[in-house]
Scaffold this motif. Structure first.
Motif, PDB file in Angstrom:
ATOM      1  N   LEU A   4       0.865  -1.169   0.000  1.00  0.00           N
ATOM      2  CA  LEU A   4       0.000   0.000   0.000  1.00  0.00           C
ATOM      3  C   LEU A   4       0.906   1.225   0.000  1.00  0.00           C
ATOM      4  O   LEU A   4       1.665   1.427   0.947  1.00  0.00           O
ATOM      5  N   ALA A  24      -2.899   0.164  -4.080  1.00  0.00           N
ATOM      6  CA  ALA A  24      -2.635  -1.197  -3.607  1.00  0.00           C
ATOM      7  C   ALA A  24      -2.092  -2.040  -4.743  1.00  0.00           C
ATOM      8  O   ALA A  24      -2.546  -1.936  -5.881  1.00  0.00           O
ATOM      9  N   ILE A  28      -3.629  -8.796  -3.855  1.00  0.00           N
ATOM     10  CA  ILE A  28      -4.602  -7.970  -3.166  1.00  0.00           C
ATOM     11  C   ILE A  28      -6.050  -8.373  -3.389  1.00  0.00           C
ATOM     12  O   ILE A  28      -6.952  -7.722  -2.898  1.00  0.00           O
ATOM     13  N   MET A  34     -11.251  -0.726   2.004  1.00  0.00           N
ATOM     14  CA  MET A  34     -10.043   0.068   2.213  1.00  0.00           C
ATOM     15  C   MET A  34     -10.421   1.291   3.018  1.00  0.00           C
ATOM     16  O   MET A  34     -11.589   1.671   3.084  1.00  0.00           O
ATOM     17  N   ALA A  97      -6.075  -1.762   4.261  1.00  0.00           N
ATOM     18  CA  ALA A  97      -6.817  -2.622   3.339  1.00  0.00           C
ATOM     19  C   ALA A  97      -7.190  -3.922   4.041  1.00  0.00           C
ATOM     20  O   ALA A  97      -6.359  -4.515   4.756  1.00  0.00           O
TER      21      ALA A  97
END
Length: 120
Positions: A4, A24, A28, A34, A97
């Motif tokens: 991130l 990001a 992921i 987020m 996140a």
């Protein structure tokens, strides 16, 4: 691995505006939500705003009406538009996140933080 990367912090006068970005990358998917948190010197980290993958948002009372969180799912990026900034908004702002696990639950990841300083 998840990365991130935040950007957009800086020094601004009270009443001014800033926009923070958090991109990001890595492993992921799927992203459940987020958000942004902040930590001022001598204080605990606190929620600023969050946004889910479906676009539902949540704000701290202190930021409602002044801050807006948004996301660009195609770019895996979340933004924080901050208006009418106050000296008490001064803090390190962290991107967060939540990634869903296949078997349930989620993994939490944090960015390195970006400094926001609001002068009087």
């Amino acid at each position: 691995q998840v990365q991130l990367v935040e950007s957009g912090g800086g020094l601004v006068q009270a009443g001014g505006s800033l926009r923070l970005s958090c991109a990001a990358s890595g492993n992921i998917f799927p992203i459940a939500a987020m958000g942004w948190y902040r930590q001022a010197p001598g204080k605990q980290r606190e929620l600023v705003a969050t946004i889910t993958s479906s676009g539902n948002t949540n704000y701290a009372d202190s930021t409602k009406g002044r801050f807006t969180i948004s996301s660009d799912n195609a770019k895996n990026t979340v933004y924080l538009h901050m208006n009418i900034l106050k000296p008490e908004d001064t803090a390190v702002y962290y991107c967060n996140a939540l990634l869903s696990r296949a078997g349930g639950g989620s993994d939490e990841h944090w960015g390195q933080g970006t400094q926001v300083t609001v002068s009087t």
